[in-house]
Design a protein around this motif. Structure first.
Motif, PDB file in Angstrom:
ATOM      1  N   ASP A 536       0.842  -1.194   0.000  1.00 35.24           N
ATOM      2  CA  ASP A 536       0.000   0.000   0.000  1.00 35.24           C
ATOM      3  C   ASP A 536       0.875   1.240   0.000  1.00 35.24           C
ATOM      4  N   VAL A 538       1.357   3.678   2.347  1.00 35.81           N
ATOM      5  CA  VAL A 538       2.176   3.974   3.532  1.00 35.81           C
ATOM      6  C   VAL A 538       3.364   3.035   3.615  1.00 35.81           C
ATOM      7  N   ARG A 638       4.205   2.066  11.077  1.00 34.94           N
ATOM      8  CA  ARG A 638       3.154   1.834  10.089  1.00 34.94           C
ATOM      9  C   ARG A 638       1.782   2.208  10.647  1.00 34.94           C
ATOM     10  N   ASP A 639       1.562   1.938  11.926  1.00 34.48           N
ATOM     11  CA  ASP A 639       0.267   2.257  12.542  1.00 34.48           C
ATOM     12  C   ASP A 639       0.019   3.764  12.535  1.00 34.48           C
ATOM     13  N   SER A 642      -0.922   4.727   8.991  1.00 33.50           N
ATOM     14  CA  SER A 642      -2.276   4.265   8.677  1.00 33.50           C
ATOM     15  C   SER A 642      -3.325   5.146   9.346  1.00 33.50           C
ATOM     16  N   GLN A 646      -6.355   7.322   7.543  1.00 36.83           N
ATOM     17  CA  GLN A 646      -7.754   7.242   7.957  1.00 36.83           C
ATOM     18  C   GLN A 646      -8.283   8.603   8.398  1.00 36.83           C
ATOM     19  N   THR A 652      -8.777   4.200   0.144  1.00 34.86           N
ATOM     20  CA  THR A 652      -7.857   3.073   0.049  1.00 34.86           C
ATOM     21  C   THR A 652      -8.087   2.317  -1.257  1.00 34.86           C
TER      22      THR A 652
END
Length: 677
Positions: A536, A538, A638-639, A642, A646, A652
């Motif tokens: 993806d 990110v 990564r969190d 993400s 959002q 996405t």
């Protein structure tokens, strides 16, 4: 050839244990029938379990057997008849004289569409009765017919109100003619060649079988009397029209005249020196359309390549196992088996391809890479050859690079309008790094080529570094990586920066050195485009940092990331719509139940019965803003990235895919398969 004979009551059954291909096999069957007649066994059933396809000689012989038995109060029937043989009996008319016995009932092989009550009826009435067209469409088509003088069916197909296949089925019912989908086995190779390839191609016909002096002829225009008259004059016998789609006839012509079937004596002993016969061909094999009269091996290779180009295959896989050889095409990302040549042919096929690629045919222990250029269907096609030794022999994969199929227009990438506008904005920047990410085969390079074509200008110096160069672009300086001599991405990129570039395209960022140079180039006033293998958008940020690029440099250089997948689109030839289930509507928040209609394909010959034909891209675009720059500088997890996506409401990959589902372009199953793979 052995033929078993079984008697049950007053009925005798004959079962050939091998195909009835040659004269000897047919004579053995005729002798068996005569023995039965001499023994006053005149009610015969011939079991066709081991006969995959009938030919003209066998059909004539079956009618002879029937005529021999009838005066003695007997009859001849057929059992265990394959679908191909049922089609053959139907299109030749032999099925009107010979009955087919099913396991539980006796049925006729006549065409259910060609009902006597439908013959002579008006075409518009038949189409309306079958629910294929509305009254308004028929009236509009008739008005066009009155104005332009075209046939009604031609107008309806041109307007895409009905498929050609459905039109021919109904036309066959009206005229009392059979309709058939042509495929291997549904034509007699010897009969097909009663007309020359040039004549058959010009007239758009294919002779199928010759029975009792009448030739069954596949045509898409049964009412073209001058064409039928010319064919009867050339053949010296009457013809029986059989309806088939024009494209189906054209494709089958290639197989019929390229000799896709091989006589045993031609393939029993294929030596390595067969390639030496072609040593002086030089460029002759590049025009494969002209080699129809050559060696059977050459013809097989040519037909495989031609069909792959016609079917828009991206790869050709030629592989061997312990028991069989297999040829598969990758079409729209999925592999389909298209041929299964005899296992003995495999070494000869590989050798022929190596000759075409100018490789060593004696080397079977090491992998080899090469390039083949061919000219077929009126265009030049590049084939990238790659061989790999396996347990039972070499496997070859040919990557098909069809320049005419290359998408060099951003507007044709299949992007949604917002994503397309965003991509154009990114390309409009004077400097910075644009990354396109996704797994192998997700269309990353195609998106970059379309971007370069958009940027192409005589006022700009555009340089590419590729491995390998797939498509040649005008006004673009393209360079190929050669790792064997130490010419890597990083080394070429260093020298490219001394060539006064405005825009640089790096085929792929694989290691730290290339990543660092690309970032430095973006920071020093160049627009840099490249690809990464991440799932993806990110993931591209974390991957670059993991490679060793300093976060503060990446935050200043990166202007955008495009994550991409390719999803198969619903086949237009067998497309149908349905109402989405309430639970599906609820799950995806699509509004009121009963108002959402989705599309899917039923499966047809056009799409290899998959329900899908063609692909489009779905994207997730991450544009760098001040907040994201600050986040990258903090070496985020990564969190955290993400959560940013959002929070900003960025669509996405799955979101973009579901928009295409709502538009009826693809299916939920296809988007789920592609995004989660």
């Amino acid at each position: 050839m052995e033929i078993t004979r079984t008697r049950v009551g007053v009925v005798s059954q004959l079962t050939p244990l091998a195909p009835l291909g040659g004269a000897a096999a047919l004579k053995a069957l005729a002798d068996a029938v005569e023995r039965c007649r001499s023994a006053r066994e005149t009610r015969l059933v011939i079991d066709l379990t081991n006969v995959p396809a009938l030919n003209s000689a066998v059909l004539d012989a079956l009618l002879d057997f029937q005529e021999t038995l009838l005066p003695h109060g007997g009859w001849l029937k057929l059992s265990r008849v394959s679908e191909i043989n049922r089609d053959i009996l139907r299109i030749t008319g032999v099925g009107e004289y010979l009955r087919v016995i099913d396991p539980d009932r006796e049925t006729s092989t006549s065409d259910p569409l060609a009902d006597h009550a439908q013959r002579g009826a008006k075409l518009g009435d038949l189409l309306r009765a079958k629910g294929l067209l509305t009254e308004e469409q028929i009236h509009e088509a008739m008005a066009i017919q009155a104005e332009q003088g075209k046939r009604l069916g031609e107008i309806l197909v041109e307007r895409q109100w009905i498929s050609e296949e459905k039109m021919l089925e109904v036309l066959g019912a009206q005229l009392g003619l059979p309709f058939v989908i042509l495929r291997p086995g549904v034509y007699d190779a010897d009969t097909a060649k009663l007309l020359s390839k040039e004549v058959a191609t010009r007239l758009g016909v294919l002779p199928l079988f010759k029975v009792r002096g009448v030739v069954s002829l596949a045509t898409a225009q049964p009412q073209a009397i001058p064409v039928l008259d010319e064919i009867e004059s050339r053949l010296g016998c009457p013809v029986r029209a059989v309806l088939a789609r024009h494209e189906n006839i054209r494709d089958t012509l290639q197989d019929a005249y390229l000799g896709d079937e091989f006589a045993a004596e031609l393939i029993s002993d294929v030596d390595e020196d067969f390639a030496l016969l072609d040593v002086n061909l030089t460029d002759d094999y590049s025009a494969i359309d002209e080699l129809a009269a050559g060696s059977p091996i050459i013809n097989l290779v040519n037909s495989v390549i031609q069909r792959a180009v016609h079917d828009n295959a991206s790869d050709i896989h030629i592989e061997i196992s312990r028991t069989r050889s297999r040829i598969r095409y990758r079409i729209d990302g999925i592999l389909y088996e298209v041929k299964s040549p005899r296992r003995e042919l495999h070494p000869a096929l590989i050798s022929r391809l190596k000759v075409m690629a100018n490789l060593d045919i004696a080397e079977r222990r090491l992998p080899q890479d090469g390039r083949i250029q061919v000219h077929t269907h009126g265009r030049e096609v590049d084939l990238r050859f790659s061989s790999l030794p396996g347990l039972y022999g070499e496997k070859v994969v040919l990557r098909v690079l069809d320049k005419r199929q290359a998408i060099l227009d951003i507007g044709k990438l299949g992007m949604s309008k917002p994503n397309c506008a965003t991509y154009r904005d990114l390309l409009g920047r004077s400097y910075g790094l644009i990354l396109v990410t996704g797994p192998t085969g997700s269309g990353k390079t195609t998106s970059l080529y379309a971007g370069l074509s958009h940027l192409s200008s005589i006022e700009k110096n555009i340089v590419t570094i590729e491995d390998p160069v797939e498509y040649e672009l005008d006004v673009v300086n393209q360079n190929e990586v050669r790792s064997r001599i130490g010419l890597t991405f990083a080394k070429v990129l260093k020298h490219v920066l001394r060539q006064d570039p405005d825009i640089i395209m790096v085929g792929e960022i694989r290691e730290r050195e290339t990543a660092e140079i690309a970032v430095q180039a973006a920071l020093t006033g160049h627009l840099v485009l490249s690809t990464l293998h991440t799932n993806d958008s990110v993931g591209a940020v974390t991957r670059m940092i993991d490679m060793g690029v300093e976060p503060y440099l990446l935050s200043s250089a990166l202007i955008g990331v495009i994550a991409q997948r390719l999803v198969r689109t619903v086949c237009p030839s067998c497309r149908t719509t349905y109402r989405a289930l309430p639970e599906v509507v609820s799950r995806y928040g699509w509004g009121e139940e009963g108002t959402v209609h989705l599309a899917k394909g039923r499966g047809c010959p056009e799409c290899y019965d998959s329900g899908y034909k063609g692909r489009l891209g779905i994207q997730e675009i991450l544009v760098t803003d001040a907040e994201l720059q600050s986040l990258i500088m903090s070496n985020p997890s990564r969190d955290e990235l993400s959560a940013y996506v959002q929070r900003r409401g960025i669509k996405t990959l799955f979101d973009d895919g579901m928009d295409r589902v709502r538009a009826g372009l693809t299916t939920i199953e296809e988007v789920s398969r592609t995004v989660n793979m």
